[in-house]
Design a protein around this motif. Sequence first.
Motif: not given
Length: 197
Positions: A31-34, A141-152, A67-76
């Motif tokens: 997932r992080e590599k993706w 730092l690499l943030c993957y913004f993944n809020w459900q049902d949101y279109g950017v 050196g990437f630290q991958v963090k996924e940002i989900l809805d609270e």
Amino acid sequence: MSDTDSDWKEERVQALKESLSFFSNAEKLNREKWVVRQLLKALHVDFREEEMNEAAEPVDVAFRNAGFQVKEILDEGRRRTDEYKNKLERAKSAQHFGELLEHYTPLDISFSEVVQQCYAYAESLLTQSKYGPHECKNIDLLCYFNWQDYGVVPPIDVPVKEIGFRSLSVVSNRYCAVVYASSNAPTFLKGNIGKAK
């Protein structure tokens, strides 16, 4: 249920099983590599898969001199594994085609707001991180913004401001950007600051 409905049901069940597998702990590195791959493609960086490697903490994925630290940002409060398990159970027990359909009414969020959310998240990491300022200054730092049902959506203005990491990049379902890179960040990140792609 007709044969067509049955085929669709089987495909849906299989897809949900694959999603559950992808989101398992065993697939964390993939997932992080993706996420890294999505950023590299957006920045038009030529690369080979074998250039992305698992790295020692605090880095997740090493790529060249990044050196990437991958963090996924989900809805609270979102619990994705439970979400997929529930969808899988519904799909398995469905008797009619209509039971396999899901209502989808996406909300809009601007990429500018996504970037602000990622800055806030990065700042919260600095205050609660197990790594000190010296370590963070060497993390991309690499943030993957993944809020459900949101279109950017636009606007896609990328405000650039210094953060305690070597660099901060954002990947969303539509845009990617390097939003900050210090003077010692990898060249391919420094050369793309503030450009949403």
